[in-house]
Design an enzyme around this catalytic site. Structure first.
Site, PDB file in Angstrom:
ATOM      1  N   ASP A  81     -24.931  15.375  44.140  1.00  0.00           N
ATOM      2  CA  ASP A  81     -26.188  15.892  44.682  1.00  0.00           C
ATOM      3  C   ASP A  81     -25.904  17.104  45.582  1.00  0.00           C
ATOM      4  O   ASP A  81     -24.988  17.053  46.422  1.00  0.00           O
ATOM      5  CB  ASP A  81     -26.833  14.754  45.499  1.00  0.00           C
ATOM      6  CG  ASP A  81     -28.239  15.072  45.960  1.00  0.00           C
ATOM      7  OD1 ASP A  81     -28.931  15.825  45.263  1.00  0.00           O
ATOM      8  OD2 ASP A  81     -28.638  14.535  47.016  1.00  0.00           O
ATOM      9  N   HIS A  82     -26.677  18.174  45.409  1.00  0.00           N
ATOM     10  CA  HIS A  82     -26.543  19.389  46.225  1.00  0.00           C
ATOM     11  C   HIS A  82     -25.100  19.877  46.348  1.00  0.00           C
ATOM     12  O   HIS A  82     -24.578  20.029  47.456  1.00  0.00           O
ATOM     13  CB  HIS A  82     -27.119  19.186  47.636  1.00  0.00           C
ATOM     14  CG  HIS A  82     -28.602  19.059  47.650  1.00  0.00           C
ATOM     15  ND1 HIS A  82     -29.452  20.123  47.465  1.00  0.00           N
ATOM     16  CD2 HIS A  82     -29.398  17.967  47.790  1.00  0.00           C
ATOM     17  CE1 HIS A  82     -30.713  19.701  47.513  1.00  0.00           C
ATOM     18  NE2 HIS A  82     -30.709  18.390  47.691  1.00  0.00           N
TER      19      HIS A  82
HETATM   20  P1  13P Z   1     -34.845  12.227  51.366  1.00  0.00           P
HETATM   21  O1  13P Z   1     -33.631  11.813  52.142  1.00  0.00           O
HETATM   22  O2  13P Z   1     -35.779  13.051  52.167  1.00  0.00           O
HETATM   23  O3  13P Z   1     -35.511  11.089  50.684  1.00  0.00           O
HETATM   24  O4  13P Z   1     -34.327  13.210  50.229  1.00  0.00           O
HETATM   25  C1  13P Z   1     -33.281  12.810  49.387  1.00  0.00           C
HETATM   26  C2  13P Z   1     -32.886  13.936  48.533  1.00  0.00           C
HETATM   27  O5  13P Z   1     -33.698  14.768  48.149  1.00  0.00           O
HETATM   28  C3  13P Z   1     -31.481  14.026  48.129  1.00  0.00           C
HETATM   29  O6  13P Z   1     -31.207  15.177  47.417  1.00  0.00           O
END
Ligand code: 13P
Length: 286
Positions: A81-82
């Site tokens: 993620d990211h």
């Molecule tokens: P939240 O932590 O705001 O639910 O977002 C999670 C997210 O988008 C991880 O990429």
């Protein structure tokens, strides 16, 4: 069983539903999420965010996520993620992650495209899927102290179309009113924007900042083409709140394993309620 992002998104397209992507910077989160998905017999995306490296190094969590995915009774995608640094993303692919998100959203458009194209080539060599983002999402997973105006950086539908055509990504993360972390004001989502982006790109849309959004809004964005919803902060807060409650009530000695199991129990319950809504089949509006 271990599957790619493309595999779970195909399931979501057929059903007109969304698959939850949950961050796992500790075992309580990973096991709480997996057991919730298994009880509902729903596919799930287990994610490691680059920003969580200090809580859980990629080399440690990667093999755990992959092994748990392989022995699970439901389809599980293991996703980075990211990922903001390409070498970090390559490390995840070499470990066997079946999907990566390249986040070049703060870069100039052309640079974001060029880097995303590079990631597409790296992922293709490993048979992995790619998510990428345009438009900027404020805050970070677990952040509690931001108050920016999300409308300032919403995804432009025409740029989204060009981005998708020139990169060939599997899923597009967009900004249309959610933020990462705790919501200080109730989120106001731009549903028409989601529908327009979906219509122009034809791609599965990813909603980040999914925790703290109402169940009704989940249903509305799913009907408009959102197929992956990222969810973390509110499940982590549910875990912490349950720990606080038990600590306040505890009479005798408390050991660390008690703390972990209280957190896991609440994360499990919160995620199970959430997946139940994501997994409902909606009536498409585009
Ligand atoms: P939240 O932590 O705001 O639910 O977002 C999670 C997210 O988008 C991880 O990429």
């Amino acid at each position: 069983m271990l599957v790619t992002l493309k595999d779970v998104l195909e399931i979501a397209e057929k059903r007109t539903c969304a698959i939850g992507g949950f961050n796992g910077p500790n075992l309580a989160s990973i096991l709480g999420v997996l057991s919730a998905a298994e009880e509902l017999n729903a596919p799930v995306i287990l994610m490691h965010a680059q920003s969580h490296e200090s809580y859980m190094p990629l080399e440690v969590v990667g093999p755990i996520l992959l092994r748990e995915a392989e022995r699970s009774s439901v389809p599980v995608c293991v996703h980075l993620d990211h990922g903001v640094d390409i070498p970090y993303l390559e490390k995840a692919l070499n470990l066997g992650f079946t999907s990566v998100m390249y986040d070049g959203s703060t870069l100039p458009f052309e640079e974001n495209i060029a880097n995303t194209q590079k990631v597409i080539r790296l992922a293709a060599a490993k048979g992995a899927s790619v998510e990428a983002e345009i438009g900027v999402m404020h805050g970070a997973e677990g952040s509690v102290d931001h108050d920016e105006d999300p409308a300032s950086v919403y995804t432009d539908p025409e740029s989204a179309k060009e981005f998708v055509e020139r990169t060939g990504i599997d899923a597009l993360a967009c900004s249309f009113g959610t933020v990462h972390g705790i919501y200080l004001k109730e989120p106001k989502l731009d549903f028409d924007r989601v529908a327009k982006i979906r219509k122009l790109t034809g791609k599965p849309i990813v909603m980040h900042g999914g925790s703290g959004v109402s169940h009704d809004d989940y249903r509305k964005v799913i009907a408009r083409g959102v197929r992956k919803i990222n969810y973390y902060t509110y499940m982590a807060r549910a875990g912490a709140d349950n720990v606080k409650k038990h600590l306040a009530e505890a009479k005798g000695t408390v050991l660390f394993e008690h703390i972990e199991s209280w957190a896991m129990e609440a994360i499990h319950d919160d995620v199970k309620k959430t997946i139940s809504v994501f997994w409902e089949s909606q009536t498409p509006v585009v």
